[in-house]
Scaffold this motif. Structure first.
Motif, short mmCIF file in Angstrom:
data_model
loop_
_atom_site.label_atom_id
_atom_site.label_comp_id
_atom_site.label_asym_id
_atom_site.label_seq_id
_atom_site.Cartn_x
_atom_site.Cartn_y
_atom_site.Cartn_z
N TYR A 29 51.37 82.12 -36.41
CA TYR A 29 52.03 82.66 -36.54
C TYR A 29 54.01 82.76 -37.37
CZ TYR A 29 53.60 88.42 -37.55
OH TYR A 29 53.40 89.39 -38.58
N ALA A 30 54.70 82.03 -36.53
CA ALA A 30 55.97 81.50 -36.96
C ALA A 30 56.36 80.22 -38.37
CB ALA A 30 56.27 80.30 -35.86
N LEU A 31 54.54 80.01 -38.33
CA LEU A 31 54.24 79.02 -39.51
C LEU A 31 53.82 79.67 -40.63
CD1 LEU A 31 52.39 75.93 -37.79
CD2 LEU A 31 55.12 76.35 -38.81
N MET A 32 53.25 80.87 -39.79
CA MET A 32 52.76 81.29 -41.68
C MET A 32 53.79 82.98 -41.95
SD MET A 32 49.14 82.75 -40.44
CE MET A 32 48.39 83.72 -41.70
N TYR A 33 54.76 83.37 -41.00
CA TYR A 33 55.64 84.80 -41.50
C TYR A 33 56.97 84.50 -40.57
CZ TYR A 33 51.21 86.53 -42.03
OH TYR A 33 49.88 86.85 -42.21
N PRO A 34 57.26 82.57 -41.35
CA PRO A 34 58.62 82.72 -40.29
C PRO A 34 60.10 83.28 -41.01
CG PRO A 34 58.59 81.09 -42.63
CD PRO A 34 56.48 82.09 -42.43
N GLN A 35 59.62 84.76 -41.94
CA GLN A 35 60.77 85.12 -42.66
C GLN A 35 60.52 86.42 -41.18
OE1 GLN A 35 57.97 84.51 -44.10
NE2 GLN A 35 56.93 86.37 -44.46
N GLN A 36 60.03 86.49 -40.61
CA GLN A 36 59.94 87.58 -39.54
C GLN A 36 59.91 87.50 -38.07
OE1 GLN A 36 55.92 89.49 -39.62
NE2 GLN A 36 56.83 91.59 -39.31
N LEU A 37 60.08 86.13 -38.09
CA LEU A 37 60.92 86.00 -36.89
C LEU A 37 61.96 86.14 -36.62
CD1 LEU A 37 57.43 85.64 -36.66
CD2 LEU A 37 57.96 83.11 -34.95
N ASP A 38 62.61 86.51 -35.48
CA ASP A 38 63.71 86.39 -34.63
C ASP A 38 63.63 85.62 -33.73
OD1 ASP A 38 64.89 88.23 -37.14
OD2 ASP A 38 64.86 89.98 -35.15
N ALA A 39 62.67 85.37 -32.73
CA ALA A 39 62.69 84.25 -31.85
C ALA A 39 61.55 84.51 -31.64
CB ALA A 39 63.97 84.79 -30.80
N LEU A 40 61.23 83.11 -30.62
CA LEU A 40 59.56 82.66 -30.49
C LEU A 40 59.61 81.87 -28.93
CD1 LEU A 40 57.03 82.01 -31.11
CD2 LEU A 40 57.63 79.84 -32.03
N ALA A 41 59.04 82.54 -28.12
CA ALA A 41 59.19 82.54 -26.79
C ALA A 41 57.41 82.27 -26.89
CB ALA A 41 58.95 83.50 -26.13
N LEU A 42 57.46 81.04 -26.31
CA LEU A 42 55.79 80.14 -25.80
C LEU A 42 55.68 80.26 -24.16
CD1 LEU A 42 55.82 77.61 -28.68
CD2 LEU A 42 55.28 79.62 -28.61
N VAL A 43 54.79 80.78 -23.20
CA VAL A 43 54.45 80.91 -22.57
C VAL A 43 53.11 80.42 -22.29
CG1 VAL A 43 54.13 82.26 -20.36
CG2 VAL A 43 55.84 83.09 -22.27
N ASN A 44 53.46 78.71 -21.78
CA ASN A 44 52.57 77.86 -21.59
C ASN A 44 51.38 78.08 -22.60
OD1 ASN A 44 53.37 78.21 -18.41
ND2 ASN A 44 52.42 76.61 -18.22
N PRO A 45 51.44 77.42 -23.71
CA PRO A 45 50.53 78.14 -24.27
C PRO A 45 49.90 76.45 -24.15
CG PRO A 45 52.89 76.71 -25.25
CD PRO A 45 52.84 77.07 -23.84
N ILE A 46 49.10 76.90 -24.53
CA ILE A 46 47.10 75.76 -24.21
C ILE A 46 47.51 75.33 -25.67
CG2 ILE A 46 46.18 77.29 -23.20
CD1 ILE A 46 44.17 77.70 -25.64
N GLY A 47 46.65 73.76 -26.17
CA GLY A 47 47.01 73.38 -27.95
C GLY A 47 48.14 72.76 -27.57
N LEU A 48 48.90 72.22 -26.23
CA LEU A 48 49.55 71.08 -26.53
C LEU A 48 49.37 69.74 -27.04
CD1 LEU A 48 52.35 72.83 -24.75
CD2 LEU A 48 52.03 73.04 -26.68
N GLU A 49 48.09 69.62 -26.82
CA GLU A 49 47.90 68.23 -27.00
C GLU A 49 46.18 68.51 -27.61
OE1 GLU A 49 46.28 66.87 -23.65
OE2 GLU A 49 46.00 68.73 -22.51
N ASP A 50 45.59 67.87 -28.49
CA ASP A 50 44.52 67.69 -29.31
C ASP A 50 43.56 66.73 -28.73
OD1 ASP A 50 42.47 67.62 -30.68
OD2 ASP A 50 43.85 67.67 -33.05
N TRP A 51 43.06 68.37 -27.55
CA TRP A 51 41.60 67.79 -27.16
C TRP A 51 40.18 66.30 -28.00
CZ3 TRP A 51 41.97 72.77 -26.94
CH2 TRP A 51 43.38 73.63 -25.64
N ARG A 52 40.27 67.57 -29.08
CA ARG A 52 38.90 66.83 -29.75
C ARG A 52 39.47 65.16 -29.73
NH1 ARG A 52 34.88 68.87 -32.42
NH2 ARG A 52 34.42 67.08 -32.65
N GLN A 53 40.74 64.85 -31.17
CA GLN A 53 41.46 64.02 -30.63
C GLN A 53 41.48 62.80 -29.56
OE1 GLN A 53 45.54 63.01 -31.83
NE2 GLN A 53 45.03 63.40 -33.70
#
Length: 338
Positions: free
Chosen positions: A151-175
């Motif tokens: 969302y932050a990459l698609m709509y950066p103009q709408q975001l005032d701040a971003l908070a990520l709480v233990n997001p999954i996907g901080l690694e590429d498991w398939r890779q």
């Protein structure tokens, strides 16, 4: 002697029912019978040639600070699991919107849908447009963290701040070498979902072996969607979204985030989707959140890392007061740079 033999036979044929045996209530595929902490509304829209309904809670601030916080749930969570964070943000003057994504919780479970993080982001963006919300503080947990990045990459103009709480996907498991699993295999696996299975997984993976009685409500919420006639519907959508998570990594794009970002990381977390498929030597290296979080913070411009050393995958549930106080105290610094 004869009486004793009869008693043994009776116990074999008619075993005593365990008075403490747990009976799972069926809540329906859209959690119709499960209560949320705030009134639930529905945004109806057309997507991929079908009419869908997106459930959400919209809690107006009593003393508005002019900001709106949007909370994105994880795969095994729902908008309702943000209950304490909603209350804390509301008390701090934020309008709070907590949607259930399509395919999850109280929202539609389409039998045919091309799930993507871009599509879920577009759905959420359309909801906010319907509500007249132009700027948001976006908070994403677990799978919701992957969605928040997109969302932050698609709509950066709408975001005032971003908070990520233990997001999954901080690694590429398939890779990294986690084998591929087909949607049909995910479906077969997900059909086995039960209260006990969910609890075992979350206790070992999310909470580092620990458990509190209050966590049972959220396990019950998930298990109740799989009970009865809803099981196949739920399992299919969950299989499709597992495939989305595995095949659409966001980690390679996080360096393009320009929104001031807060990483709130429970360091006892070891979540890694597909870990059960990996050979033991690889599985042991996956989901190393202390390392993954530091690497992510170094790659995201304007990122601040706040660790919770004694928490697992959901610090907002494990230590709600500490988590909420930290989030609310840190947000003004991020907002000052927007």
């Amino acid at each position: 002697m004869r009486l004793g033999l009869l008693c043994i036979v009776a116990l074999i044929l008619f075993p005593i029912t365990n008075a403490n045996a747990r009976e799972q209530k069926a809540y329906g595929a859209e959690l119709q019978a499960f209560s949320y902490p705030y009134p639930v509304q529905h945004y109806t829209f057309m997507s991929q040639r079908q009419q869908l309904s997106m459930a959400y809670m919209d809690i107006a601030a009593d003393k508005p600070n002019g900001r709106t916080a949007v909370l994105l749930h994880g795969k095994n969570f729902c908008g309702a699991t943000w209950v304490t964070t909603i209350a804390a943000l509301h008390a701090a003057g934020y309008r709070v919107i907590a949607p259930d994504q399509i395919g999850f919780c109280k929202s539609s479970k389409p039998a045919s849908y091309q799930f993507s993080f871009e599509q879920l982001a577009a759905n959420t963006h359309a909801l906010l447009g319907q509500l007249g919300v132009e700027h948001v503080v976006l908070v994403g947990h677990s799978m919701g963290g992957m969605l928040a990045v997109r969302y932050a990459l698609m709509y950066p103009q709408q975001l005032d701040a971003l908070a990520l709480v233990n997001p999954i996907g901080l690694e590429d498991w398939r890779q990294k070498g986690v084998p591929w699993r087909s949607v049909d295999e995910w479906y077969a696996k997900t059909l086995q979902t039960s209260f006990d299975g969910i609890k075992r997984y979350q206790q070992s993976t999310y909470y580092a072996g620990h458990w509190k009685p209050e966590y049972d409500r959220w396990v019950d919420m998930l298990a109740g969607m799989y009970e009865g006639d809803a099981r196949k519907t739920m399992a299919w959508d969950q299989a499709l979204t597992y495939d989305m998570i595995m095949s659409q990594p966001v980690i390679h794009d996080i360096g393009a985030i320009r929104t001031p970002t807060l990483l709130l990381i429970g360091e006892l977390d070891n979540t890694a989707v597909g870990k059960d498929l990996a050979p033991p030597s690889l599985a042991r290296t996956l989901g190393n959140y202390p390392v993954l979080a530091r690497e992510a913070a170094a790659r995201i411009p304007h990122a601040t890392l706040v660790p919770f050393p004694d928490c697992g995958h959901a610090p907002q549930i494990q230590q709600p007061q500490r988590f909420n106080e930290t989030l609310i105290a840190r947000l003004p610094t991020l907002l000052a740079t927007d």
